[in-house]
Scaffold this motif. Structure first.
Motif, PDB file in Angstrom:
ATOM      1  N   LEU A   1       0.864  -1.185   0.000  1.00 48.17           N
ATOM      2  CA  LEU A   1       0.000   0.000   0.000  1.00 48.17           C
ATOM      3  C   LEU A   1       0.896   1.229   0.000  1.00 48.17           C
ATOM      4  CD1 LEU A   1      -2.436  -1.157   2.847  1.00 48.17           C
ATOM      5  CD2 LEU A   1      -2.626  -1.617   0.405  1.00 48.17           C
ATOM      6  N   LEU A   2       0.779   2.054  -1.040  1.00 42.27           N
ATOM      7  CA  LEU A   2       1.638   3.229  -1.203  1.00 42.27           C
ATOM      8  C   LEU A   2       0.797   4.500  -1.204  1.00 42.27           C
ATOM      9  CD1 LEU A   2       3.900   1.832  -4.062  1.00 42.27           C
ATOM     10  CD2 LEU A   2       4.555   2.109  -1.668  1.00 42.27           C
ATOM     11  N   TYR A   3       1.222   5.485  -0.407  1.00 39.49           N
ATOM     12  CA  TYR A   3       0.548   6.776  -0.342  1.00 39.49           C
ATOM     13  C   TYR A   3       1.571   7.854  -0.714  1.00 39.49           C
ATOM     14  CZ  TYR A   3      -3.146   4.280   2.117  1.00 39.49           C
ATOM     15  OH  TYR A   3      -4.152   3.397   2.446  1.00 39.49           O
ATOM     16  N   PHE A   4       1.327   8.543  -1.834  1.00 39.40           N
ATOM     17  CA  PHE A   4       2.270   9.536  -2.352  1.00 39.40           C
ATOM     18  C   PHE A   4       1.806  10.937  -1.965  1.00 39.40           C
ATOM     19  CE2 PHE A   4       2.683   5.771  -4.906  1.00 39.40           C
ATOM     20  CZ  PHE A   4       4.051   5.660  -5.141  1.00 39.40           C
ATOM     21  N   GLU A   5       2.535  11.565  -1.049  1.00 38.08           N
ATOM     22  CA  GLU A   5       2.203  12.903  -0.550  1.00 38.08           C
ATOM     23  C   GLU A   5       3.369  13.866  -0.790  1.00 38.08           C
ATOM     24  OE1 GLU A   5      -0.626  13.910   0.690  1.00 38.08           O
ATOM     25  OE2 GLU A   5      -1.703  12.000   0.929  1.00 38.08           O
ATOM     26  N   ILE A   6       4.076  13.704  -1.899  1.00 37.88           N
ATOM     27  CA  ILE A   6       5.260  14.509  -2.194  1.00 37.88           C
ATOM     28  C   ILE A   6       4.835  15.843  -2.801  1.00 37.88           C
ATOM     29  CG2 ILE A   6       7.525  14.501  -3.307  1.00 37.88           C
ATOM     30  CD1 ILE A   6       7.093  11.442  -3.703  1.00 37.88           C
ATOM     31  N   LEU A   7       5.370  16.940  -2.278  1.00 36.95           N
ATOM     32  CA  LEU A   7       5.061  18.272  -2.797  1.00 36.95           C
ATOM     33  C   LEU A   7       5.888  18.555  -4.049  1.00 36.95           C
ATOM     34  CD1 LEU A   7       4.974  20.278   0.555  1.00 36.95           C
ATOM     35  CD2 LEU A   7       3.035  19.330  -0.708  1.00 36.95           C
ATOM     36  N   ASP A   8       5.335  19.388  -4.936  1.00 38.49           N
ATOM     37  CA  ASP A   8       6.071  19.767  -6.147  1.00 38.49           C
ATOM     38  C   ASP A   8       7.186  20.760  -5.850  1.00 38.49           C
ATOM     39  OD1 ASP A   8       4.533  18.119  -7.656  1.00 38.49           O
ATOM     40  OD2 ASP A   8       3.208  19.680  -8.442  1.00 38.49           O
ATOM     41  N   ARG A   9       7.065  21.456  -4.725  1.00 38.70           N
ATOM     42  CA  ARG A   9       8.076  22.454  -4.347  1.00 38.70           C
ATOM     43  C   ARG A   9       8.540  22.211  -2.919  1.00 38.70           C
ATOM     44  NH1 ARG A   9       8.419  27.148  -7.509  1.00 38.70           N
ATOM     45  NH2 ARG A   9       6.891  27.254  -9.204  1.00 38.70           N
ATOM     46  N   SER A  10       9.783  22.539  -2.649  1.00 34.55           N
ATOM     47  CA  SER A  10      10.317  22.445  -1.295  1.00 34.55           C
ATOM     48  C   SER A  10       9.813  23.618  -0.468  1.00 34.55           C
ATOM     49  CB  SER A  10      11.849  22.444  -1.328  1.00 34.55           C
ATOM     50  OG  SER A  10      12.324  23.699  -1.805  1.00 34.55           O
ATOM     51  N   ARG A  11      10.099  23.626   0.819  1.00 34.43           N
ATOM     52  CA  ARG A  11       9.673  24.729   1.680  1.00 34.43           C
ATOM     53  C   ARG A  11      10.347  26.037   1.288  1.00 34.43           C
ATOM     54  NH1 ARG A  11       8.813  22.697   7.897  1.00 34.43           N
ATOM     55  NH2 ARG A  11       7.331  21.026   7.433  1.00 34.43           N
ATOM     56  N   GLU A  12      11.525  25.918   0.656  1.00 39.86           N
ATOM     57  CA  GLU A  12      12.235  27.122   0.208  1.00 39.86           C
ATOM     58  C   GLU A  12      11.712  27.623  -1.132  1.00 39.86           C
ATOM     59  OE1 GLU A  12      13.783  24.273   1.101  1.00 39.86           O
ATOM     60  OE2 GLU A  12      14.250  24.916   3.151  1.00 39.86           O
ATOM     61  N   GLY A  13      10.790  26.875  -1.751  1.00 44.71           N
ATOM     62  CA  GLY A  13      10.202  27.304  -3.016  1.00 44.71           C
ATOM     63  C   GLY A  13      10.839  26.703  -4.249  1.00 44.71           C
TER      64      GLY A  13
ATOM     65  N   GLY B   1      -0.163  16.585  -8.059  1.00 45.48           N
ATOM     66  CA  GLY B   1       1.216  16.979  -8.327  1.00 45.48           C
ATOM     67  C   GLY B   1       1.904  16.042  -9.299  1.00 45.48           C
ATOM     68  N   TYR B   2       2.725  16.598 -10.170  1.00 40.50           N
ATOM     69  CA  TYR B   2       3.398  15.792 -11.188  1.00 40.50           C
ATOM     70  C   TYR B   2       4.497  14.921 -10.589  1.00 40.50           C
ATOM     71  CZ  TYR B   2       7.529  18.817 -11.081  1.00 40.50           C
ATOM     72  OH  TYR B   2       8.656  19.484 -10.682  1.00 40.50           O
ATOM     73  N   VAL B   3       5.128  15.349  -9.477  1.00 44.49           N
ATOM     74  CA  VAL B   3       6.196  14.561  -8.861  1.00 44.49           C
ATOM     75  C   VAL B   3       5.656  13.213  -8.383  1.00 44.49           C
ATOM     76  CG1 VAL B   3       7.858  14.450  -6.965  1.00 44.49           C
ATOM     77  CG2 VAL B   3       7.527  16.591  -8.201  1.00 44.49           C
ATOM     78  N   ASN B   4       4.477  13.217  -7.783  1.00 44.44           N
ATOM     79  CA  ASN B   4       3.870  11.959  -7.344  1.00 44.44           C
ATOM     80  C   ASN B   4       3.649  11.018  -8.521  1.00 44.44           C
ATOM     81  OD1 ASN B   4       3.570  12.506  -4.500  1.00 44.44           O
ATOM     82  ND2 ASN B   4       1.946  13.944  -5.023  1.00 44.44           N
ATOM     83  N   GLN B   5       3.245  11.574  -9.660  1.00 45.99           N
ATOM     84  CA  GLN B   5       3.029  10.742 -10.838  1.00 45.99           C
ATOM     85  C   GLN B   5       4.346  10.169 -11.355  1.00 45.99           C
ATOM     86  OE1 GLN B   5       0.714  12.794 -13.795  1.00 45.99           O
ATOM     87  NE2 GLN B   5      -0.931  13.324 -12.377  1.00 45.99           N
ATOM     88  N   GLU B   6       5.413  10.980 -11.340  1.00 49.97           N
ATOM     89  CA  GLU B   6       6.717  10.505 -11.797  1.00 49.97           C
ATOM     90  C   GLU B   6       7.225   9.360 -10.928  1.00 49.97           C
ATOM     91  OE1 GLU B   6       9.788  13.359 -12.369  1.00 49.97           O
ATOM     92  OE2 GLU B   6       8.536  14.735 -13.513  1.00 49.97           O
ATOM     93  N   VAL B   7       7.069   9.504  -9.613  1.00 45.54           N
ATOM     94  CA  VAL B   7       7.600   8.490  -8.701  1.00 45.54           C
ATOM     95  C   VAL B   7       6.808   7.196  -8.792  1.00 45.54           C
ATOM     96  CG1 VAL B   7       8.101   7.948  -6.283  1.00 45.54           C
ATOM     97  CG2 VAL B   7       8.504  10.248  -7.143  1.00 45.54           C
ATOM     98  N   VAL B   8       5.481   7.278  -8.911  1.00 42.62           N
ATOM     99  CA  VAL B   8       4.696   6.046  -8.988  1.00 42.62           C
ATOM    100  C   VAL B   8       5.007   5.283 -10.273  1.00 42.62           C
ATOM    101  CG1 VAL B   8       2.613   6.886 -10.171  1.00 42.62           C
ATOM    102  CG2 VAL B   8       2.419   5.090  -8.455  1.00 42.62           C
ATOM    103  N   ARG B   9       5.377   6.001 -11.320  1.00 38.66           N
ATOM    104  CA  ARG B   9       5.756   5.318 -12.569  1.00 38.66           C
ATOM    105  C   ARG B   9       7.010   4.466 -12.356  1.00 38.66           C
ATOM    106  NH1 ARG B   9       2.564   7.413 -16.620  1.00 38.66           N
ATOM    107  NH2 ARG B   9       1.961   9.606 -16.412  1.00 38.66           N
TER     108      ARG B   9
ATOM    109  N   SER C   1      -5.668  14.555 -14.072  1.00 39.14           N
ATOM    110  CA  SER C   1      -5.205  13.837 -15.259  1.00 39.14           C
ATOM    111  C   SER C   1      -3.917  13.083 -14.958  1.00 39.14           C
ATOM    112  CB  SER C   1      -4.974  14.838 -16.400  1.00 39.14           C
ATOM    113  OG  SER C   1      -4.435  14.181 -17.532  1.00 39.14           O
ATOM    114  N   PHE C   2      -3.907  11.805 -15.252  1.00 39.86           N
ATOM    115  CA  PHE C   2      -2.719  10.960 -15.098  1.00 39.86           C
ATOM    116  C   PHE C   2      -2.580  10.159 -16.386  1.00 39.86           C
ATOM    117  CE2 PHE C   2      -0.603   7.394 -12.406  1.00 39.86           C
ATOM    118  CZ  PHE C   2       0.637   7.784 -12.908  1.00 39.86           C
ATOM    119  N   ALA C   3      -1.785  10.687 -17.309  1.00 35.65           N
ATOM    120  CA  ALA C   3      -1.720  10.148 -18.666  1.00 35.65           C
ATOM    121  C   ALA C   3      -1.117   8.750 -18.695  1.00 35.65           C
ATOM    122  CB  ALA C   3      -0.910  11.086 -19.555  1.00 35.65           C
TER     123      ALA C   3
END
Length: 654
Positions: free
Chosen positions: A187-199, A229-237, A261-263
């Motif tokens: 079971l995987l839960y992807f909660e990765i932000l597209d930007r860091s706290r520094e932006g 977020g696109y980062v979550n999509q990249e990592v799950v791939r 959208s998740f192509a």
């Protein structure tokens, strides 16, 4: 004298708690939190001291979101019964420091451990798992800074025996998956932000030292839930790439929940083609882009399916019958079906059909007959309009599903077309459903007590009959087909939402009153019911649905005025078990009257109010917070100034 003598005789014949059998006492004690049993109850007498340490009570310890558990209690608990614990759930205990979590090492016989939401570094995890040789199920978070190379050989040996893993990712990483060579359930839960706290923009590339790949050869269940977020999509791939090379033969549940959208890519297409050739599924959920326009469902093989989710897919009723339920064949194994947002799923074809056209009742009837053991059904976010033919109304057909525990329907689907049920006068034609200039109108009086004649007609309506037939329903959602929340989690906020469906204009207080028949109701969501005049049905729900724990109300009645405030305050006085309350309504006035009524909800834990141009009374909020000591979340998005909000926040924290 007779009364006094009778009372004294009754007292002399009274039964002491300790005179019950051990079996009965163990059953009673099973309702007491384990921390109370070990740290308090067992100190009362010798008999309870013995019973509180019975294996049936210490085998499983649940500390999940137990906000009264501090580090000292946890340490004492582990010292006293650590060796007796086989299952430990500490999910969401974010306030406990890593040094306290380390005491889990005392639980040498642990088989199942849940540390989701806890502060655990890779070094702490390594030390902990090195001592848990019997562990078979694990749940952890992977945060920035996690380094799999810091895991010891003893830790990796423990992970190699783990068959069930739940992993929440806050940074691009495989986490401990490559070490779990015996995985059967992932079971995987992807909660990765597209930007860091520094932006800075983040990349979906894995961290250095992440060259090891997952081992899926024994996998039976694969589940992935993505936050936006696109980062979550990249990592799950990256996780899926291994599956596409060699699909596990024993895979029987494949579920991916992705918002927006998740192509589909070449790799995912190869994976699905491989699944169609080599596996027989029991549970399926895919992103809508992977199903729409493809013949995938025609080629996938199903054994004894228990879960299908086709949310937001362009699935027609013809495809649903032919490809999913095999032309109406027996599908008694199916217990959960999600058709949310499938606007054409109850129509034969979708090519020339408008979303508002009537449904084909024969398709729904085939579905009900084939899937007679459904426990969970979601038909929301679509226009499911029944025709005027007698006996074929959507509510009448759904009333055959006697095993339903949760049901989600669009508002327009419960409209009674055939029966001329008397409705209270509606102002929908007189007042626009917008946030424009307020128009002064005279609302006709509507008696709270219906006449016997009107009540008899209401009780013969199709929705009243449906509610009466689903006696064991625990979760109900009635949401407008065009409703859009002002603060959605996985979708962009829409400032000007679409007006309610025309058929929904007649759904009001009487339909809400029908819900009060659900004696075992625990969760209720009502959104975009334009014909609410007084909200009198809410009072009936408060009186009769005594198990209600979660209540969410949004955009009821006229948008320029909260017409149901009096009924809501009456309702809340009876909701002793209510834990979660969410209100979304423009111009909501959260004053002394509202918070005084809310103070009767002694079990309340979470409160959320979303109100454009709404107001709040700070003193009333403070009085409420002082009386409801179980509240751990208070979110109020109102029209107040930033100064008022900051001052109130500081006062609550103090």
């Amino acid at each position: 004298q007779e009364l006094v003598s009778g009372e004294s005789e009754e007292e002399s014949n009274g039964v002491n708690l300790m005179e019950f059998s051990d079996e009965i006492l163990l059953h009673i004690l099973s309702y007491v939190p384990c921390t109370d049993l070990v740290l308090n109850v067992r100190k009362t007498c010798r008999k309870l001291a013995m019973l509180c340490l019975d294996k049936s009570l210490t085998h499983t310890v649940l500390l999940q979101k137990d906000y009264k558990v501090n580090k000292d209690k946890v340490k004492q608990l582990m010292r006293d019964i650590g060796k007796e614990i086989y299952q430990l759930n500490m999910a969401g205990c974010y306030w406990l420091p890593s040094s306290t979590i380390d005491h889990v090492t005392r639980c040498k016989n642990l088989v199942k451990l849940n540390l989701s939401g806890c502060h655990v570094t890779s070094l702490h995890l390594s030390k902990m798992l090195s001592t848990l040789q019997h562990l078979r199920s694990l749940a952890i978070d992977v945060n920035p800074g996690f380094d799999a190379s810091q895991l010891s050989s003893e830790c990796k040996a423990t992970l190699s025996r783990v068959s069930e893993l739940k992993q929440t990712l806050y940074t691009p990483s495989y986490g401990v998956v490559p070490c779990c060579t015996s995985l059967e359930k992932l079971l995987l839960y992807f909660e990765i932000l597209d930007r860091s706290r520094e932006g800075f923009m983040l990349s979906g590339q894995l961290m250095v030292g992440e060259s090891n790949v997952p081992h899926y050869q024994n996998l039976r269940v694969f589940y992935a839930r993505l936050a936006p977020g696109y980062v979550n999509q990249e990592v799950v791939r990256l996780y899926l790439a291994v599956l596409s090379d060699r699909t596990p033969e024993n895979l029987h549940a494949f579920l991916i929940s992705a918002p927006g959208s998740f192509a589909e890519t070449g790799a995912t297409k190869n994976l699905l083609d491989s699944m169609a050739r080599n596996v027989c599924l029991d549970a399926l959920q895919l992103p809508k882009a992977w199903i729409n326009g493809s013949g995938l469902l025609q080629h996938l093989k199903f054994n004894n399916p228990f879960y299908f989710s086709f949310s937001r897919c362009t699935l027609s009723g013809g495809h649903l019958i032919q490809r999913v339920i095999n032309g109406g064949k027996d599908l008694k194994s199916l217990t959960s079906l999600n058709l949310s947002g499938c606007v054409h799923c109850l129509a034969p074809e979708s090519l020339f059909r408008k979303a508002e056209d009537d449904i084909d009742s024969s398709i729904l009837e085939s579905l009900v007959v084939s899937c007679c053991n459904l426990r969970h059904l979601n038909l929301s976010a679509a226009h499911h309009h029944s025709s005027e033919s007698v006996g074929n109304h959507l509510c009448q057909l759904l009333s055959r599903l006697k095993h339903l525990l949760s049901l989600a329907l669009p508002v327009c689907s419960i409209t009674d077309i055939a029966a001329g049920v008397e409705k209270p006068p509606t102002q929908s034609n007189a007042v626009p459903q917008t946030f424009g200039k307020k128009i002064r109108v005279g609302v006709q009086t509507y008696s709270r007590n219906l006449t016997d004649q009107v009540k008899q007609r209401l009780e013969s309506s199709v929705f009243w009959t449906l509610m009466g037939s689903l006696r064991f329903l625990e979760t109900l959602e009635i949401i407008g087909s065009s409703f859009s929340s002002a603060m959605p989690r996985n979708e962009p906020a829409i400032r000007n939402s679409l007006p309610p469906c025309v058929r929904a204009q007649s759904v009001g207080d009487s339909e809400v009153a029908a819900i009060s028949q659900l004696t075992y109701l625990q969760s209720l969501t009502l959104a975009q019911l334009p014909n609410i005049v007084t909200g009198s049905g809410l009072i009936s729900i408060g009186l009769q649905c005594q198990h209600l724990r979660t209540l969410s109300l949004a955009n009821l009645g006229m948008m320029g005025k909260v017409v149901y405030m009096a009924a809501l305050t009456d309702m809340l006085k009876h909701c002793k078990c209510l834990r979660d309350l969410r209100l979304e309504q423009p111009y909501f006035s959260a004053g002394a009257q509202f918070f005084q009524a809310l103070s009767h909800c002694s079990s309340l834990q979470r409160l959320c109010i979303v109100s454009r141009s709404g107001t709040l009374q700070s003193d009333a909020v403070m009085s409420f917070m002082a009386s409801c000591l179980e509240v751990i979340m208070c979110h109020m998005f109102m029209g107040e100034s930033l100064t008022v909000c900051k001052n109130l926040q500081q006062a609550i924290v103090r």
